[in-house]
Motif scaffolding. Structure first.
Motif, PDB file in Angstrom:
ATOM      1  N   HIS A 520       0.832  -1.196   0.000  1.00 39.36           N
ATOM      2  CA  HIS A 520       0.000   0.000   0.000  1.00 39.36           C
ATOM      3  C   HIS A 520       0.865   1.243   0.000  1.00 39.36           C
ATOM      4  O   HIS A 520       0.569   2.220  -0.738  1.00 39.36           O
ATOM      5  CB  HIS A 520      -0.916  -0.028   1.223  1.00 39.36           C
ATOM      6  N   HIS A 521       1.937   1.231   0.856  1.00 39.14           N
ATOM      7  CA  HIS A 521       2.832   2.371   0.890  1.00 39.14           C
ATOM      8  C   HIS A 521       3.513   2.575  -0.469  1.00 39.14           C
ATOM      9  O   HIS A 521       3.611   3.706  -0.979  1.00 39.14           O
ATOM     10  CB  HIS A 521       3.874   2.164   2.018  1.00 39.14           C
ATOM     11  N   LEU A 522       3.931   1.472  -1.046  1.00 39.64           N
ATOM     12  CA  LEU A 522       4.570   1.569  -2.375  1.00 39.64           C
ATOM     13  C   LEU A 522       3.570   2.074  -3.425  1.00 39.64           C
ATOM     14  O   LEU A 522       3.923   2.881  -4.317  1.00 39.64           O
ATOM     15  CB  LEU A 522       5.129   0.198  -2.763  1.00 39.64           C
ATOM     16  N   ARG A 523       2.368   1.649  -3.278  1.00 37.07           N
ATOM     17  CA  ARG A 523       1.343   2.101  -4.217  1.00 37.07           C
ATOM     18  C   ARG A 523       1.089   3.588  -4.067  1.00 37.07           C
ATOM     19  O   ARG A 523       0.962   4.298  -5.076  1.00 37.07           O
ATOM     20  CB  ARG A 523       0.056   1.308  -3.971  1.00 37.07           C
ATOM     21  N   GLN A 524       1.018   4.076  -2.842  1.00 38.36           N
ATOM     22  CA  GLN A 524       0.809   5.505  -2.626  1.00 38.36           C
ATOM     23  C   GLN A 524       1.961   6.307  -3.195  1.00 38.36           C
ATOM     24  O   GLN A 524       1.752   7.357  -3.840  1.00 38.36           O
ATOM     25  CB  GLN A 524       0.662   5.782  -1.113  1.00 38.36           C
ATOM     26  N   MET A 525       3.161   5.799  -3.018  1.00 37.38           N
ATOM     27  CA  MET A 525       4.326   6.487  -3.570  1.00 37.38           C
ATOM     28  C   MET A 525       4.250   6.519  -5.110  1.00 37.38           C
ATOM     29  O   MET A 525       4.525   7.552  -5.732  1.00 37.38           O
ATOM     30  CB  MET A 525       5.622   5.809  -3.106  1.00 37.38           C
ATOM     31  N   MET A 526       3.858   5.403  -5.667  1.00 36.09           N
ATOM     32  CA  MET A 526       3.770   5.330  -7.137  1.00 36.09           C
ATOM     33  C   MET A 526       2.654   6.238  -7.661  1.00 36.09           C
ATOM     34  O   MET A 526       2.798   6.887  -8.702  1.00 36.09           O
ATOM     35  CB  MET A 526       3.525   3.888  -7.582  1.00 36.09           C
ATOM     36  N   ILE A 527       1.557   6.283  -6.862  1.00 36.73           N
ATOM     37  CA  ILE A 527       0.456   7.149  -7.295  1.00 36.73           C
ATOM     38  C   ILE A 527       0.886   8.606  -7.238  1.00 36.73           C
ATOM     39  O   ILE A 527       0.597   9.391  -8.166  1.00 36.73           O
ATOM     40  CB  ILE A 527      -0.784   6.894  -6.413  1.00 36.73           C
ATOM     41  N   ASP A 528       1.578   8.974  -6.171  1.00 43.42           N
ATOM     42  CA  ASP A 528       2.061  10.352  -6.076  1.00 43.42           C
ATOM     43  C   ASP A 528       3.018  10.674  -7.214  1.00 43.42           C
ATOM     44  O   ASP A 528       2.931  11.741  -7.857  1.00 43.42           O
ATOM     45  CB  ASP A 528       2.738  10.566  -4.710  1.00 43.42           C
ATOM     46  N   GLU A 529       3.909   9.727  -7.448  1.00 42.51           N
ATOM     47  CA  GLU A 529       4.862   9.950  -8.549  1.00 42.51           C
ATOM     48  C   GLU A 529       4.135  10.029  -9.901  1.00 42.51           C
ATOM     49  O   GLU A 529       4.465  10.851 -10.769  1.00 42.51           O
ATOM     50  CB  GLU A 529       5.896   8.810  -8.559  1.00 42.51           C
ATOM     51  N   PHE A 530       3.101   9.195 -10.039  1.00 40.05           N
ATOM     52  CA  PHE A 530       2.323   9.200 -11.267  1.00 40.05           C
ATOM     53  C   PHE A 530       1.606  10.535 -11.447  1.00 40.05           C
ATOM     54  O   PHE A 530       1.555  11.075 -12.563  1.00 40.05           O
ATOM     55  CB  PHE A 530       1.337   8.035 -11.236  1.00 40.05           C
ATOM     56  N   HIS A 531       1.043  11.064 -10.331  1.00 36.01           N
ATOM     57  CA  HIS A 531       0.357  12.352 -10.428  1.00 36.01           C
ATOM     58  C   HIS A 531       1.335  13.458 -10.804  1.00 36.01           C
ATOM     59  O   HIS A 531       1.018  14.323 -11.640  1.00 36.01           O
ATOM     60  CB  HIS A 531      -0.343  12.683  -9.097  1.00 36.01           C
ATOM     61  N   LYS A 532       2.508  13.441 -10.146  1.00 35.58           N
ATOM     62  CA  LYS A 532       3.499  14.458 -10.491  1.00 35.58           C
ATOM     63  C   LYS A 532       3.877  14.374 -11.977  1.00 35.58           C
ATOM     64  O   LYS A 532       3.924  15.371 -12.685  1.00 35.58           O
ATOM     65  CB  LYS A 532       4.735  14.291  -9.616  1.00 35.58           C
ATOM     66  N   GLN A 533       4.168  13.145 -12.401  1.00 38.74           N
ATOM     67  CA  GLN A 533       4.555  12.983 -13.816  1.00 38.74           C
ATOM     68  C   GLN A 533       3.395  13.335 -14.762  1.00 38.74           C
ATOM     69  O   GLN A 533       3.620  13.898 -15.842  1.00 38.74           O
ATOM     70  CB  GLN A 533       5.020  11.549 -14.060  1.00 38.74           C
ATOM     71  N   SER A 534       2.160  13.025 -14.341  1.00 36.33           N
ATOM     72  CA  SER A 534       1.024  13.361 -15.192  1.00 36.33           C
ATOM     73  C   SER A 534       0.857  14.873 -15.302  1.00 36.33           C
ATOM     74  O   SER A 534       0.541  15.397 -16.376  1.00 36.33           O
ATOM     75  CB  SER A 534      -0.245  12.713 -14.653  1.00 36.33           C
ATOM     76  N   ILE A 535       1.084  15.584 -14.134  1.00 33.58           N
ATOM     77  CA  ILE A 535       0.976  17.034 -14.205  1.00 33.58           C
ATOM     78  C   ILE A 535       2.042  17.607 -15.110  1.00 33.58           C
ATOM     79  O   ILE A 535       1.779  18.487 -15.962  1.00 33.58           O
ATOM     80  CB  ILE A 535       1.077  17.620 -12.779  1.00 33.58           C
ATOM     81  N   THR A 536       3.257  17.069 -14.965  1.00 28.90           N
ATOM     82  CA  THR A 536       4.342  17.537 -15.836  1.00 28.90           C
ATOM     83  C   THR A 536       4.040  17.220 -17.309  1.00 28.90           C
ATOM     84  O   THR A 536       4.231  18.045 -18.215  1.00 28.90           O
ATOM     85  CB  THR A 536       5.655  16.875 -15.427  1.00 28.90           C
ATOM     86  N   PHE A 537       3.531  16.001 -17.512  1.00 33.33           N
ATOM     87  CA  PHE A 537       3.219  15.606 -18.896  1.00 33.33           C
ATOM     88  C   PHE A 537       2.090  16.459 -19.468  1.00 33.33           C
ATOM     89  O   PHE A 537       2.110  16.832 -20.638  1.00 33.33           O
ATOM     90  CB  PHE A 537       2.842  14.125 -18.922  1.00 33.33           C
ATOM     91  N   LYS A 538       1.095  16.792 -18.613  1.00 33.07           N
ATOM     92  CA  LYS A 538       0.011  17.632 -19.075  1.00 33.07           C
ATOM     93  C   LYS A 538       0.508  19.012 -19.474  1.00 33.07           C
ATOM     94  O   LYS A 538       0.067  19.587 -20.479  1.00 33.07           O
ATOM     95  CB  LYS A 538      -1.067  17.754 -18.000  1.00 33.07           C
TER      96      LYS A 538
END
Length: 786
Positions: A520-538
């Motif tokens: 779960h912790h790893l998933r939260q980290m990945m989700i946060d990283e995914f959101h950051k990368q998605s914002i950057t990609f957007k």
């Protein structure tokens, strides 16, 4: 069609039971072409959509006895001068193509005098296609998606079709495509610009209720009937370099030169249908390909320049469209391999040559022979129509003379009930064609009263309909959808074993909880990283979108400008292409006209050379005659010169003799007058005088023929010249005797005695001697002096 003038009432037709309801009359239509010049006199007027009226032109009644009234003729439909090709096709040819697709035959004629618009009606002109290209367009629009592959249907020499399996058809396609010059043109070839405007039909026309459970194949053939002989216009004569063919100029022909085809024979198949044996049938897959085949044969058709038409057809052309139909098998995948299930229907489009009078065309030589054969075949067609009408009207059973002409013999099956027959009568309303138009109207009147048996529908195999689409897949395969969560789960470490075997086990659940918390912790980290990368990609994507939008706007502006330029250039290109097509068409017409004129020029040059040779021969004969006459004149002149010389010599001799005689006479007279008078001698006795006279008569001397007067008493003595005396000597030779001349007086005789004696001797000699042809001397003795 019945004219307005009154006719003798006919006998009531004989009814034949229920068969009369199964017959349809021949459909006769009339099309009036516009006048070439607006100021020309018109003799045909369209009264309604079914009636035309003919009135005699100005001066027609003055040249003939009797009063000619205006006449009206009725047709199934009349098309005026403003009728388009589309309107004519929809009424006349559209039902025939629909019957062709449904397995029925059809025959369409265009009939009329020379220059009435038959070829224009059938073929068309640039920008306005005729009936033929529109029939092809409707046919391929209807069956285009249901056509069989090439060479599945194969034509044989017995007016029927064979079916090949897919493997045999594939092998034959590979074999034909491997040849350098395939016999059938490729469907991918670009349309020839020479006839592109003719087949560019804007109106989409399609037949209804096409059998979708069958496959179709289209075969076309093109023949002409010239001088009552049938020729295949699609026949390709192979070029033999070892034994080349020779043209009329004694020059070997190249491969591109035109070699006239050989005449074909008419035969009858097993169904008693007439067909042309050995005729080339080409399988086509599109309108462009079919019309290209037609145009290739059209260039070989015989046309000529006459006084009435610059491109007058000198033969009857027949373009056959044969449609082969075979059902699919029960699975709807392949063609049913049963020859009995094949349905063959045919549509024949016939462009008849125009009837013409030789006193108007001034035809000579080959043109005169062509016109005679054209008129004879059309007369045979009319005779067949009259006999058919008489048999149907009065119930007679006269034999129809189909065999008198190849044209009627070829289409006898249509009049016996093998399909519909349509006739388009083309007329030219100008006054010069009035008499020919009357004959055309009378032929149309006879033809419209002929009834043709209605063809029966041919039943196809009783398979279940809808086979083509029944086993086809509905939509494409669906792939596995991969979710983002599955991708994420694949990157996590595996879970520990969660199997609990003992109730007192206290380690498994804590380990599982710990692993789940870590996941779960790893998933939260990945989700946060995914959101950051998605914002950057957007943000990057937004920037990219803005840049692309700017570029698109710039490109759209440029494209709009370029599009305007391109549209202008396209319109200009289209205008130039149309102009180019028109000019090419005109150039082709001029080339054909030039070819005709060159041929006429060669014929005239040959005729001129022949006349020059005749003139040279006449000139040489004249020279020989002059030389002969000159010799005769010279010979005659020499002959007359010799004759004149001879006569002059004879005359000179005669004059010399006369002069000599006169001299002798003068001498004698001088001797008589001047000699002194002597004593008068004794008169000799009579016996002595006779002896002297006898002696002197042997060789008399020439005596003058003049009259000499004596001095005493005024007495005169006339001596006649005695010409040569012809006497035969004892030795057999001719001897000329002398002429008598007065002797000199001696001393013993008196003057008057001698003169008297000599005159008597001359008279005796004249009486008893044989004189010559040249001279005569007369002696008239006077009285004795007392």
């Amino acid at each position: 069609m019945k004219p307005a003038r009154t006719k003798t009432p006919r006998k009531p037709p004989v009814k034949k039971g229920s068969q009369t309801s199964l017959k349809d009359p021949v459909g006769v239509y009339c099309r009036v072409r516009p006048l070439s010049l607006p100021e020309q006199e018109c003799c045909i007027e369209v009264i309604s959509n079914t009636t035309v009226q003919l009135h005699p032109p100005e001066g027609y009644r003055l040249n003939r006895n009797g009063d000619y009234k205006e006449t009206q003729y009725s047709f199934k439909q009349v098309f005026g001068t403003h009728t388009t090709q589309k309107e004519l096709f929809d009424v006349v040819a559209n039902p025939l193509v629909d019957d062709l697709i449904h397995g029925k035959n059809g025959l369409l004629f265009t009939y009329g005098v020379t220059g009435s618009g038959k070829t224009h009606t059938m073929t068309g002109s640039p920008g306005e296609g005729g009936l033929l290209p529109r029939c092809l367009d409707m046919l391929f629009n209807s069956i285009g998606s249901f056509q069989a592959k090439r060479y599945v249907f194969k034509s044989n020499d017995r007016n029927s079709m064979d079916i090949q399996c897919e493997v045999d058809a594939l092998l034959e396609r590979q074999k034909r495509e491997a040849t350098p010059n395939p016999k059938t043109p490729s469907s991918k070839r670009q349309v020839d610009p020479e006839f592109a405007d003719m087949i560019n039909v804007q109106e989409f026309c399609k037949a209804e209720e096409v059998d979708e459970d069958s496959v179709y194949g289209v075969f076309v053939s093109y023949i002409e009937i010239y001088n009552n002989y049938i020729y295949d216009l699609l026949e390709e004569v192979p070029f033999d370099p070892i034994k080349p063919k020779w043209n009329s100029c004694s020059v070997p022909m190249r491969n591109t030169d035109f070699v006239p085809p050989q005449s074909k024979l008419l035969r009858e198949d097993k169904n008693h249908n007439m067909y042309v044996a050995g005729c080339t049938e080409v399988e086509v897959k599109s309108t462009e390909e079919a019309f290209e085949v037609f145009w290739r044969g059209q260039k070989k058709r015989r046309i000529a320049n006459t006084h009435l038409n610059r491109e007058s057809s000198r033969s009857h052309s027949v373009f056959n469209i044969k449609l082969v139909q075979a059902p699919l098998d029960a699975d709807g995948d392949n063609v049913l391999q049963e020859k009995e299930q094949i349905t063959i229907s045919q549509l024949s489009l016939v462009d008849l040559a125009g009837s013409e009078r030789t006193n108007r065309t001034k035809a000579e030589g080959n043109r005169l022979r062509e016109a005679g054969n054209i008129n004879q075949s059309l007369m045979t067609l009319r005779t067949c129509m009259e006999v058919l009408r008489e048999n149907q009207t009065y119930g007679t059973n006269k034999m129809v003379p189909y065999r008198d002409s190849k044209l009627t013999h070829l289409f006898k099956n249509y009049f016996d009930g093998e399909g519909k027959v349509r006739l388009i009568v083309c007329v030219n309303p100008k006054a010069e064609d009035y008499e020919e138009s009357l004959q055309v109207m009378r032929f149309a009147e006879v033809t419209q009263e002929v009834e043709v048996a209605r063809p029966t529908d041919k039943a196809i195999s009783g398979l279940t309909p809808g086979r083509r689409y029944r086993n086809q897949a509905r939509g494409g395969p669906v792939g596995d959808e991969l979710l983002v969560s599955e991708v994420v789960l694949q990157s996590f470490p595996p879970l520990p074993s969660c199997e609990i075997l003992d109730i007192n086990d206290e380690q498994t659940l804590p380990r599982l909880i710990e692993a789940l918390e870590k996941r779960h912790h790893l998933r939260q980290m990945m989700i946060d990283e995914f959101h950051k990368q998605s914002i950057t990609f957007k943000a990057l994507l937004q920037e990219f979108d803005n840049a692309v939008l700017n570029k698109e706007n710039y490109i759209q502006g440029k494209l709009s400008e370029k599009q305007k330029v391109i549209s202008g250039q396209k319109s200009e290109i289209e205008r130039l292409e149309k102009k180019n097509k028109t000019l090419e068409y005109k150039v082709e017409i001029l080339e054909k006209t030039t070819t005709i004129y060159e041929e006429d020029k060669r014929n005239l040059q040959q005729e001129l050379e022949t006349q020059n040779q005749k003139l040279q021969q006449q000139f040489s004969d004249k020279r020989r005659l002059e030389a002969r006459l000159q010799g005769m004149v010279t010979e005659t002149t020499m002959k007359w010169e010799k004759e004149c010389e001879r006569r002059v010599a004879a005359k000179q001799l005669e004059m010399q003799n006369k002069l000599w005689v006169k001299d002798e006479k003068l001498k004698q007279l001088k001797a008589i007058v001047i000699e002194p008078k002597t004593e008068r001698p004794e008169r000799p006795s009579r016996e002595r005088d006779r002896e002297k006279a006898t002696r002197r008569s042997v060789s008399p001397s020439p005596v003058p023929g003049d009259v000499y007067k004596t001095r005493g008493g005024g007495q005169s003595v006339q001596f006649t010249e005695i010409e040569t005396l012809k006497q035969e000597s004892p030795t057999g030779r001719k001897r000329r005797s002398s002429t008598i001349a007065p002797a000199q007086p001696d001393g013993t005789e008196s003057e008057w005695t001698d003169v008297e004696t000599r005159c008597s001797v001359a008279v005796e000699m004249r009486a008893g001697s044989q004189l010559g042809p040249g001279y005569q001397h007369h002696a008239q003795p006077k009285r004795k002096k007392p």
